[in-house]
Write a protein that holds these residues in place. Structure first.
Motif, PDB file in Angstrom:
ATOM      1  N   ASP A 173       6.702   4.395   7.645  1.00 59.31           N
ATOM      2  CA  ASP A 173       5.549   3.818   6.929  1.00 59.31           C
ATOM      3  C   ASP A 173       5.796   2.318   6.735  1.00 59.31           C
ATOM      4  OD1 ASP A 173       3.164   3.625   5.498  1.00 59.31           O
ATOM      5  OD2 ASP A 173       4.091   4.209   3.599  1.00 59.31           O
ATOM      6  N   ALA A 174       5.959   1.580   7.830  1.00 60.17           N
ATOM      7  CA  ALA A 174       6.294   0.151   7.705  1.00 60.17           C
ATOM      8  C   ALA A 174       5.258  -0.703   8.427  1.00 60.17           C
ATOM      9  CB  ALA A 174       7.712  -0.087   8.226  1.00 60.17           C
ATOM     10  N   ASP A 175       5.692  -1.677   9.223  1.00 49.38           N
ATOM     11  CA  ASP A 175       4.750  -2.537   9.956  1.00 49.38           C
ATOM     12  C   ASP A 175       4.130  -1.706  11.081  1.00 49.38           C
ATOM     13  OD1 ASP A 175       7.484  -2.581  10.795  1.00 49.38           O
ATOM     14  OD2 ASP A 175       7.000  -4.115  12.260  1.00 49.38           O
ATOM     15  N   ASP A 222      13.878  -1.608   4.226  1.00 50.97           N
ATOM     16  CA  ASP A 222      12.729  -2.513   4.026  1.00 50.97           C
ATOM     17  C   ASP A 222      13.214  -3.949   4.188  1.00 50.97           C
ATOM     18  OD1 ASP A 222       9.784  -1.871   2.374  1.00 50.97           O
ATOM     19  OD2 ASP A 222      10.376  -3.957   2.724  1.00 50.97           O
ATOM     20  N   THR A 223      12.341  -4.785   4.713  1.00 49.96           N
ATOM     21  CA  THR A 223      12.687  -6.208   4.875  1.00 49.96           C
ATOM     22  C   THR A 223      12.659  -6.953   3.548  1.00 49.96           C
ATOM     23  OG1 THR A 223      10.365  -6.427   5.473  1.00 49.96           O
ATOM     24  CG2 THR A 223      11.953  -6.682   7.252  1.00 49.96           C
ATOM     25  N   ALA A 244      13.530  -2.929  10.436  1.00 49.37           N
ATOM     26  CA  ALA A 244      13.808  -1.585  10.961  1.00 49.37           C
ATOM     27  C   ALA A 244      14.228  -1.661  12.430  1.00 49.37           C
ATOM     28  CB  ALA A 244      12.579  -0.700  10.794  1.00 49.37           C
ATOM     29  N   TYR A 295       9.553   2.661  16.395  1.00 51.41           N
ATOM     30  CA  TYR A 295      10.369   3.345  15.384  1.00 51.41           C
ATOM     31  C   TYR A 295      10.377   4.857  15.640  1.00 51.41           C
ATOM     32  CZ  TYR A 295       9.737  -1.081  12.839  1.00 51.41           C
ATOM     33  OH  TYR A 295       9.697  -2.400  12.474  1.00 51.41           O
ATOM     34  N   VAL A 327       7.003   4.725  -3.958  1.00 52.80           N
ATOM     35  CA  VAL A 327       6.148   5.909  -4.197  1.00 52.80           C
ATOM     36  C   VAL A 327       6.550   7.043  -3.249  1.00 52.80           C
ATOM     37  CG1 VAL A 327       3.793   6.816  -4.105  1.00 52.80           C
ATOM     38  CG2 VAL A 327       4.221   4.575  -5.120  1.00 52.80           C
ATOM     39  N   SER A 328       6.592   6.756  -1.951  1.00 50.51           N
ATOM     40  CA  SER A 328       6.950   7.824  -0.997  1.00 50.51           C
ATOM     41  C   SER A 328       8.380   8.295  -1.216  1.00 50.51           C
ATOM     42  CB  SER A 328       6.763   7.330   0.443  1.00 50.51           C
ATOM     43  OG  SER A 328       7.418   6.092   0.638  1.00 50.51           O
ATOM     44  N   HIS A 357      10.691  -5.548  -2.914  1.00 52.11           N
ATOM     45  CA  HIS A 357      10.206  -4.171  -2.783  1.00 52.11           C
ATOM     46  C   HIS A 357      11.348  -3.186  -3.038  1.00 52.11           C
ATOM     47  CE1 HIS A 357       6.685  -5.584   0.023  1.00 52.11           C
ATOM     48  NE2 HIS A 357       6.703  -6.183  -1.141  1.00 52.11           N
ATOM     49  N   SER A 412       0.852  -1.201   0.000  1.00 55.75           N
ATOM     50  CA  SER A 412       0.000   0.000   0.000  1.00 55.75           C
ATOM     51  C   SER A 412       0.878   1.238   0.000  1.00 55.75           C
ATOM     52  CB  SER A 412      -0.865   0.049   1.268  1.00 55.75           C
ATOM     53  OG  SER A 412      -1.683  -1.074   1.320  1.00 55.75           O
ATOM     54  N   PRO A 413       0.924   1.955  -1.114  1.00 58.49           N
ATOM     55  CA  PRO A 413       1.741   3.175  -1.145  1.00 58.49           C
ATOM     56  C   PRO A 413       1.037   4.334  -0.446  1.00 58.49           C
ATOM     57  CG  PRO A 413       0.656   2.883  -3.258  1.00 58.49           C
ATOM     58  CD  PRO A 413       0.200   1.735  -2.388  1.00 58.49           C
ATOM     59  N   VAL A 414       1.769   5.402  -0.174  1.00 52.82           N
ATOM     60  CA  VAL A 414       1.148   6.618   0.359  1.00 52.82           C
ATOM     61  C   VAL A 414       0.124   7.134  -0.648  1.00 52.82           C
ATOM     62  CG1 VAL A 414       3.127   7.312   1.763  1.00 52.82           C
ATOM     63  CG2 VAL A 414       2.979   8.107  -0.609  1.00 52.82           C
ATOM     64  N   GLY A 427      10.296   1.674   5.629  1.00 60.38           N
ATOM     65  CA  GLY A 427       9.205   1.133   4.806  1.00 60.38           C
ATOM     66  C   GLY A 427       9.285   1.699   3.400  1.00 60.38           C
ATOM     67  N   THR A 428      10.165   1.100   2.578  1.00 62.35           N
ATOM     68  CA  THR A 428      10.426   1.582   1.209  1.00 62.35           C
ATOM     69  C   THR A 428       9.250   1.316   0.284  1.00 62.35           C
ATOM     70  OG1 THR A 428      12.694   0.843   1.623  1.00 62.35           O
ATOM     71  CG2 THR A 428      12.151   1.461  -0.643  1.00 62.35           C
ATOM     72  N   GLY A 429       8.638   0.116   0.439  1.00 63.85           N
ATOM     73  CA  GLY A 429       7.615  -0.309  -0.505  1.00 63.85           C
ATOM     74  C   GLY A 429       8.178  -0.329  -1.917  1.00 63.85           C
TER      75      GLY A 429
HETATM   76  C1  LIG Z   1       3.032   0.498   3.536  1.00 61.86           C
HETATM   77  S1  LIG Z   1       4.399  -0.224   2.746  1.00 61.86           S
HETATM   78  C2  LIG Z   1       5.441   1.156   2.406  1.00 61.86           C
HETATM   79  C3  LIG Z   1       4.962   1.970   1.241  1.00 61.86           C
HETATM   80  C4  LIG Z   1       5.930   3.053   0.814  1.00 61.86           C
HETATM   81  N1  LIG Z   1       6.229   3.952   1.903  1.00 61.86           N
HETATM   82  C5  LIG Z   1       5.342   3.815  -0.355  1.00 61.86           C
HETATM   83  O1  LIG Z   1       4.637   4.807  -0.148  1.00 61.86           O
HETATM   84  O2  LIG Z   1       5.587   3.397  -1.490  1.00 61.86           O
HETATM   85  C6  LIG Z   1       5.220  -0.972   4.105  1.00 61.86           C
HETATM   86  C7  LIG Z   1       6.595  -1.565   3.777  1.00 61.86           C
HETATM   87  O3  LIG Z   1       7.213  -1.881   5.034  1.00 61.86           O
HETATM   88  C8  LIG Z   1       7.955  -3.061   4.845  1.00 61.86           C
HETATM   89  N2  LIG Z   1       8.158  -3.655   6.178  1.00 61.86           N
HETATM   90  C9  LIG Z   1       7.306  -4.453   6.886  1.00 61.86           C
HETATM   91  N3  LIG Z   1       7.839  -4.773   8.069  1.00 61.86           N
HETATM   92  C10 LIG Z   1       9.045  -4.150   8.125  1.00 61.86           C
HETATM   93  C11 LIG Z   1      10.075  -4.097   9.106  1.00 61.86           C
HETATM   94  N4  LIG Z   1       9.961  -4.729  10.280  1.00 61.86           N
HETATM   95  N5  LIG Z   1      11.171  -3.364   8.841  1.00 61.86           N
HETATM   96  C12 LIG Z   1      11.296  -2.696   7.643  1.00 61.86           C
HETATM   97  N6  LIG Z   1      10.350  -2.719   6.687  1.00 61.86           N
HETATM   98  C13 LIG Z   1       9.248  -3.440   6.914  1.00 61.86           C
HETATM   99  C14 LIG Z   1       7.141  -3.908   3.890  1.00 61.86           C
HETATM  100  O4  LIG Z   1       7.944  -4.858   3.233  1.00 61.86           O
HETATM  101  C15 LIG Z   1       6.561  -2.838   2.966  1.00 61.86           C
HETATM  102  O5  LIG Z   1       7.373  -2.690   1.815  1.00 61.86           O
END
Ligand SMILES: C[S@@+](CC[C@H](N)C(=O)[O-])C[C@H]1O[C@@H](n2cnc3c(N)ncnc32)[C@H](O)[C@@H]1O
Length: 209
Positions: free
Chosen positions: A132-134, A84-85, A114, A141, A65-66, A89, A34-36, A60-62
């Protein structure tokens, strides 16, 4: 108070997104990320553009988008670290940065949790931290982010209203309660000035004094 949903939709619709961001959104969908929202992306670009930042961290790179929205506003000399894990992504995000014309040398992508990576980053070395992660880990965080920020630095937390649950006291899920506590705790923290914007699913801002 009037219903704000029409104004909210108008504000989201006003944001202008180019081809690189649209492609990154498409890849987010393919990867189940889910992007921003467009409104949040626009706020990130404006905050980045006014930050004069030299160093930024994103949690939270995703699919990028952000990151593209932040990098669009940041000064060319600013280093952007994103965590990001998920390797897929990070790969998609690097493609998005490249399509947006952002030099690879400006971006450091760190694979990992993170919770393990943030404690390794230096104190007071960053001007902006975007989270913007978990979601259940957001408060942990955020505490790390306050340590990372220089005086004058800015913390930005996405999804701070947790699908409208935060504003409704009947919702007592753990992640929601933790977010409410975080808002109150940071509001009372003398090191910080805070604001909560209703953009997207809520953007919580805290600037470090
Ligand atoms: C909501 S998405 C981020 C969307 C991104 N900010 C964007 O707008 O494109 C959440 C991201 O956090 C990552 N994630 C989940 N748990 C994580 C952790 N413990 N540490 C780092 N990244 C994590 C996921 O793999 C996912 O890519």
């Amino acid at each position: 108070m009037t219903d704000k949903s029409t104004s909210w939709a108008y504000a989201e619709g006003l944001a202008d997104e180019d081809r690189a961001v649209v492609r990154a959104r498409e890849r987010s969908l393919e990867l189940g990320v889910s992007p921003v929202t467009p409104g949040v992306g626009a706020v990130l670009t404006v905050l980045a553009a006014t930050s004069k930042a030299q160093a930024v961290v994103e949690v939270g790179t995703g699919a990028g988008v952000s990151g593209v929205c932040l990098l669009r506003g940041l000064p060319a000399a600013c280093t952007f670290t994103t965590i990001d894990t998920d390797i897929e992504h990070l790969k998609a995000a690097r493609q998005a940065y490249s399509e947006a014309g952002i030099l690879a040398s400006r971006v450091r992508t760190i694979p990992g949790r993170a919770g393990a990576v943030l404690p390794r980053l230096n104190d007071a070395a960053y001007d902006l931290v975007f989270i913007d992660a978990d979601k259940p880990s957001t408060p942990a965080y955020a505490d790390e982010a306050v340590r990372l920020l220089r005086p004058g630095g800015l913390l930005v937390i996405n999804d701070a209203l947790d699908r409208d649950r935060v504003a409704n006291p009947a919702h007592r899920e753990l992640a929601t309660v933790r977010l409410r506590d975080l808002h109150r705790r940071f509001r009372e923290d003398e090191r910080l000035s805070t604001a909560l914007l209703p953009t997207g699913d809520g953007l919580f801002l805290a600037s470090r004094r």
